[in-house]
Design an enzyme around this catalytic site. Structure first.
Site, PDB file in Angstrom:
ATOM      1  CG  PHE A 160      63.814  14.829  47.645  1.00  0.00           C
ATOM      2  CD1 PHE A 160      63.967  13.955  46.584  1.00  0.00           C
ATOM      3  CD2 PHE A 160      63.335  14.327  48.845  1.00  0.00           C
ATOM      4  CE1 PHE A 160      63.659  12.609  46.702  1.00  0.00           C
ATOM      5  CE2 PHE A 160      63.015  12.982  48.983  1.00  0.00           C
ATOM      6  CZ  PHE A 160      63.175  12.116  47.914  1.00  0.00           C
TER       7      PHE A 160
ATOM      8  CG  ASP B 257      56.177  17.896  45.414  1.00  0.00           C
ATOM      9  OD1 ASP B 257      55.227  17.166  45.082  1.00  0.00           O
ATOM     10  OD2 ASP B 257      56.674  17.878  46.551  1.00  0.00           O
TER      11      ASP B 257
ATOM     12  CG  MET C 205      56.222  16.973  37.029  1.00  0.00           C
ATOM     13  SD  MET C 205      55.661  18.224  35.840  1.00  0.00           S
ATOM     14  CE  MET C 205      53.876  18.000  35.938  1.00  0.00           C
TER      15      MET C 205
ATOM     16  NE  ARG D 272      59.835  15.805  52.531  1.00  0.00           N
ATOM     17  CZ  ARG D 272      59.621  14.790  53.344  1.00  0.00           C
ATOM     18  NH1 ARG D 272      60.637  14.155  53.890  1.00  0.00           N
ATOM     19  NH2 ARG D 272      58.378  14.409  53.635  1.00  0.00           N
ATOM     20  CG  ASP D 273      59.980  19.807  50.693  1.00  0.00           C
ATOM     21  OD1 ASP D 273      60.713  19.154  49.932  1.00  0.00           O
ATOM     22  OD2 ASP D 273      58.984  19.335  51.259  1.00  0.00           O
TER      23      ASP D 273
ATOM     24  CD1 TRP E  55      58.427  10.359  43.481  1.00  0.00           C
ATOM     25  CD2 TRP E  55      59.674   8.624  44.141  1.00  0.00           C
ATOM     26  NE1 TRP E  55      59.406  10.851  44.324  1.00  0.00           N
ATOM     27  CE2 TRP E  55      60.181   9.810  44.750  1.00  0.00           C
ATOM     28  CE3 TRP E  55      60.302   7.418  44.415  1.00  0.00           C
ATOM     29  CZ2 TRP E  55      61.274   9.801  45.606  1.00  0.00           C
ATOM     30  CZ3 TRP E  55      61.396   7.411  45.267  1.00  0.00           C
ATOM     31  CH2 TRP E  55      61.870   8.589  45.854  1.00  0.00           C
TER      32      TRP E  55
ATOM     33  CD  GLU F  69      51.085  14.712  66.846  1.00  0.00           C
ATOM     34  OE1 GLU F  69      52.024  14.009  67.231  1.00  0.00           O
ATOM     35  OE2 GLU F  69      50.043  14.896  67.505  1.00  0.00           O
TER      36      GLU F  69
ATOM     37  CD1 TRP G 100      51.750  13.146  47.655  1.00  0.00           C
ATOM     38  CD2 TRP G 100      52.745  11.603  46.382  1.00  0.00           C
ATOM     39  NE1 TRP G 100      52.952  13.663  47.226  1.00  0.00           N
ATOM     40  CE2 TRP G 100      53.578  12.736  46.445  1.00  0.00           C
ATOM     41  CE3 TRP G 100      53.152  10.500  45.624  1.00  0.00           C
ATOM     42  CZ2 TRP G 100      54.801  12.798  45.786  1.00  0.00           C
ATOM     43  CZ3 TRP G 100      54.376  10.560  44.965  1.00  0.00           C
ATOM     44  CH2 TRP G 100      55.187  11.695  45.050  1.00  0.00           C
TER      45      TRP G 100
END
Length: 444
Positions: A76, A20, A18, A139-140, A44, A187, A286
């Site tokens: 995602f 996010d 598991m 994404r997201d 993952w 950045e 991560w």
């Protein structure tokens, strides 16, 4: 003997991997969390949306997956929202093509958050191609009510920038505007953006309230050096205004602030359907998440945290306070008031420890003898085991709340202005050796 920890109140999956949190929402008397989920392995892999519910944020019941891999690709991250208190519900998520890497936004509809139907005309926000190809890292999506309350807005990570899209029906979306963190010295690749609203005294006046834009980010090496950040993946926030099209940072303070100074929390997102902003994050890192001790599952969520804005010397900070039943806090947390030079030390007889030290200008958290020193020796360097944050209240002692669950520590300093999320993976319980008292004037 199993290596899986049985947490008292942190959510973990029954099996598999598991990461996010997705689609957090309070509906019909229950807290729903969806999450990035690979049930077939403890690392993952093909991403689905797992689903769990709770009535008290302590005891969780995992249900059937809500969204699974399909012809559009992996499912995602995304969010959930509703037009009414009892549905229907709309889930917007990113479909990821594992072959091409293309990412687009898709819709799922649900009448009751028990059954889920993918919209037949997905994707609803297409990845527009140009001469350079399609957008990368698109994404997201996080959906929320627009400032005028007449439509909905999705804030989406779009590579190095953040984009906003608007809709009246969740099926037809229009590009509204964008925000560029590079204009403020940040950045890298943006991830998991969210917008939190804090109303003015007049609850119906959204023009004079405050907005918080928060997002996770994978920083470039040059950006890390420029700001003296020790880690690549951090979570930032800005205070400002949002007009439905773009976010404007407060003109008197344009520096991004860190949401969490610890290493073991990422991808923060907020619950829909609650009166005040409540956040939850993935309680891992991560850089070493795939190597932590595991047998049946990997991954946990942080404790939920209610958020308030607090001012200090004309600057506004986001405060986080555990959002849990009183009995959970009574049994799993301690409150301290640390003078400058004092430390709170948790340790066991195996030489494993976690310490919190208040220095004149900063707060220092260190873990020793555990974590990366055991399962990732090459990461046993200072940036993974010593964490610092500037003190925001310069005078007097520093109030500290330590919330601990099976070796996972969430440390709330200065009334929640400064937070550290730190896992120790301790092989035996860590016991506090410093018995301090909480100043009566400190409020939590």
């Amino acid at each position: 003997m199993s290596t899986d920890r049985q947490f008292n109140f942190h959510f973990v999956p029954v099996k598999g991997w598991m990461n996010d949190p997705n689609g957090l929402i309070y509906a019909d008397g229950k807290y729903h969390i969806f999450f990035q989920y690979n049930p077939e392995s403890t690392v993952w892999g093909p991403m689905n949306w797992g689903h769990a519910v709770s009535q008290d944020l302590q005891h969780w019941n995992q249900l059937e997956n809500a969204i699974e891999v399909d012809e559009n690709g992996y499912a995602f991250s995304g969010s959930a929202v509703t037009l009414k208190e009892q549905g229907p519900y709309y889930l917007l998520y990113t479909s990821h093509n594992p072959q091409s890497g293309e990412q687009q936004q898709c819709l799922v509809e649900s009448e009751n958050l028990e059954t889920f139907k993918k919209y037949e005309k997905n994707p609803v926000i297409k990845n527009q191609k140009n001469e350079k190809g399609y957008k990368k890292d698109f994404r997201d999506p996080k959906v929320f009510s627009s400032p005028d309350n007449n439509s909905f807005v999705a804030v989406i990570a779009a590579g190095k920038i953040i984009e906003f899209y608007s809709t009246d029906d969740f099926k037809n979306w229009s590009f509204a505007g964008s925000f560029n963190p590079q204009e403020y010295g940040l950045e890298g690749i943006c991830e998991c953006p969210d917008l939190l609203y804090f109303p003015s005294q007049n609850q119906n006046d959204k023009k004079n309230g405050k907005w918080i834009l928060l997002f996770s980010m994978i920083l470039t090496e040059d950006c890390m050096k420029a700001h003296n950040y020790s880690r690549e993946k951090l979570v930032f926030y800005f205070t400002g205004d949002f007009d439905g099209k773009t976010f404007t940072v407060n003109p008197d303070k344009k520096e991004a602030l860190l949401l969490d100074y610890g290493p073991d929390a990422y991808a923060y997102t907020s619950f829909a359907g609650v009166k005040e902003p409540v956040l939850m994050a993935w309680g891992e890192n991560w850089d070493y998440a795939a190597r932590t001790p595991a047998e049946n599952y990997r991954g946990k969520m942080t404790a939920p945290r209610i958020c308030i804005l607090q001012s200090n010397e004309d600057e506004e900070y986001l405060c986080q306070i555990p959002y849990l039943p009183e009995e959970v806090l009574d049994n799993n947390s301690n409150l301290y008031n640390c003078a400058v030079g004092e430390s709170i030390v948790y340790e066991n007889d195996l030489g494993q420890s976690l310490s919190i030290t208040v220095e004149e200008k900063e707060i220092v958290v260190e873990r020793k003898g555990c974590g990366t020193e055991k399962f990732a020796p090459e990461l046993s360097v200072q940036k993974y085991n010593r964490f610092t944050a500037p003190r925001k209240w310069a005078d007097g002692g520093t109030g500290v709340m330590v919330l601990e669950d099976k070796g996972y520590f969430e440390i709330f300093c200065e009334g929640g202005l400064t937070v550290f999320s730190v896992d120790t993976w301790a092989d035996a319980p860590l016991v506090c050796k410093k018995n301090l008292s909480l100043d009566d004037q400190l409020e939590w």
